[in-house]
Design a protein around this motif. Structure first.
Motif, short mmCIF file in Angstrom:
data_model
loop_
_atom_site.label_atom_id
_atom_site.label_comp_id
_atom_site.label_asym_id
_atom_site.label_seq_id
_atom_site.Cartn_x
_atom_site.Cartn_y
_atom_site.Cartn_z
N THR A 176 -6.57 -0.30 -1.66
CA THR A 176 -7.61 -0.42 -0.64
C THR A 176 -7.08 -0.02 0.74
O THR A 176 -7.76 0.68 1.50
CB THR A 176 -8.13 -1.87 -0.59
OG1 THR A 176 -8.67 -2.21 -1.87
CG2 THR A 176 -9.19 -2.04 0.48
N LEU A 177 -5.87 -0.45 1.06
CA LEU A 177 -5.29 -0.12 2.36
C LEU A 177 -5.06 1.38 2.51
O LEU A 177 -5.37 1.97 3.55
CB LEU A 177 -3.97 -0.88 2.56
CG LEU A 177 -4.08 -2.40 2.70
CD1 LEU A 177 -2.70 -3.03 2.70
CD2 LEU A 177 -4.83 -2.77 3.98
N VAL A 178 -4.52 2.01 1.47
CA VAL A 178 -4.25 3.44 1.54
C VAL A 178 -5.55 4.23 1.63
O VAL A 178 -5.65 5.22 2.37
CB VAL A 178 -3.41 3.88 0.32
CG1 VAL A 178 -3.30 5.40 0.25
CG2 VAL A 178 -2.02 3.26 0.40
N ALA A 179 -6.58 3.79 0.89
CA ALA A 179 -7.86 4.49 0.91
C ALA A 179 -8.57 4.32 2.25
O ALA A 179 -9.29 5.22 2.70
CB ALA A 179 -8.75 3.99 -0.22
N ARG A 180 -8.36 3.17 2.89
CA ARG A 180 -9.09 2.89 4.14
C ARG A 180 -8.57 3.72 5.30
O ARG A 180 -9.35 4.18 6.14
CB ARG A 180 -9.01 1.40 4.48
CG ARG A 180 -9.80 0.99 5.72
CD ARG A 180 -9.82 -0.52 5.89
NE ARG A 180 -10.66 -0.92 7.01
CZ ARG A 180 -10.20 -1.27 8.22
NH1 ARG A 180 -8.88 -1.27 8.44
NH2 ARG A 180 -11.02 -1.61 9.19
N ALA A 181 -7.27 3.91 5.40
CA ALA A 181 -6.73 4.59 6.57
C ALA A 181 -5.35 5.18 6.28
O ALA A 181 -4.52 4.54 5.64
CB ALA A 181 -6.62 3.60 7.74
N ALA A 182 -5.13 6.39 6.76
CA ALA A 182 -3.80 7.00 6.73
C ALA A 182 -3.02 6.53 7.96
O ALA A 182 -3.58 6.31 9.03
CB ALA A 182 -3.93 8.52 6.73
#
Length: 292
Positions: free
Chosen positions: A202-208
């Motif tokens: 979820t963290l990786v998908a939400r923001a680079a």
């Protein structure tokens, strides 16, 4: 009320969410290094929202807030967890504290409480110095006591430094997050647990990251010590620290609390660099207690 909102604060777009009633006393949750606003424990948000207007934000250079530069090809010369030259940091913790105060202004909030974790605790301490008339209560979790120098173990430093430069693939970023969560939680979030895997994805998908993690690390280590200035500050404060924290030892926070007339220090046996159920309960009890 819980959805991503955006505020342009002096040219920096900050993402935030709100929970609770708009006419309730406000509390800002200030995130740690590289932490996104979706990482706060749900029990903490729900407990606070019963009484408070809860504002949690992505700090500049994290989550959906603006990046203040690009990715790095190498770590800048002079960086050290023990302290970095201010000249190599594009901003410092005081600027990040200014973002919180500017968001309060944007929302029409005159006075507020702050609860900060790790770097967020440092930012909250900066607010106590820079805008004492705005701050009602201060909660500093797993943070330093007036300095940006980190007492992290060698393994912890290596763990954090994995986030300094771009990952080859999203899967590599997810693996680093899983390893980091397992390490800093002292096993409360096992590396291969479904919860850890879901959070990492979820963290990786939400923001680079886009270089934000390293810029925040430069802000921490490039800020001059402020313990002497904060000693004697009258704001009611709670410092909570685990005795098994591999990132920041509790000594400095304990010393600072002893020099603040209305501060309380609490240590928790076995706790790493993490917010567990005991921390949530302690925060809710203190914020809802006679200190108000």
């Amino acid at each position: 009320m819980t959805y991503d909102r955006f505020a342009d604060l002096n040219g920096v777009q900050i993402c935030y969410r709100q929970d609770g009633q708009l006419d309730a006393p406000a509390i800002f949750l200030i995130a740690g290094l590289g932490m996104q606003l979706i990482e706060w424990p749900e029990d903490l948000i729900a407990g606070l929202a019963k009484r408070f207007r809860v504002i949690r934000m992505d700090n500049r250079d994290s989550g959906l807030s603006d990046r203040l530069g690009g990715t790095f090809a190498a770590v800048p010369d002079g960086f050290s967890w023990d302290g970095s030259p201010r000249a190599i940091a594009p901003y410092d913790l005081g600027d990040m504290a200014g973002d919180v105060v500017a968001l309060a202004d944007h929302l029409g909030i005159a006075t507020f409480d702050c609860l900060g974790f790790s770097m967020g605790g440092m930012i909250a301490q900066q607010i106590a110095l820079r805008a004492p008339e705005r701050l009602r209560l201060l909660v500093s979790l797993s943070s330093t006591g007036g300095s940006g120098a980190l007492s992290a173990t060698p393994q912890s430093r290596q763990m954090m430094e994995r986030f300094f430069l771009p990952f080859p693939t999203p899967a590599d970023a997810e693996n680093a997050i899983r390893d980091s969560n397992a390490h800093f939680s002292s096993g409360l979030m096992p590396r291969d647990s479904a919860t850890n895997g879901d959070l990492a994805r979820t963290l990786v998908a939400r923001a680079a990251d886009g270089g934000g993690y390293l810029r925040q690390a430069l802000a921490i280590t490039g800020t001059p010590p402020w313990d002497a200035d904060l000693s004697g500050a009258a704001v009611p404060a709670l410092f909570v620290h685990g005795d098994n924290d591999p990132c920041i030892t509790p000594d400095a926070a304990r010393r600072l609390a002893a020099h603040m007339p209305n501060a309380t220090f609490r240590d928790l046996p076995g706790l790493g660099h993490w917010i567990d159920d005991r921390v949530v309960e302690m925060c809710l009890n203190w914020l809802n207690g006679p200190v108000r």
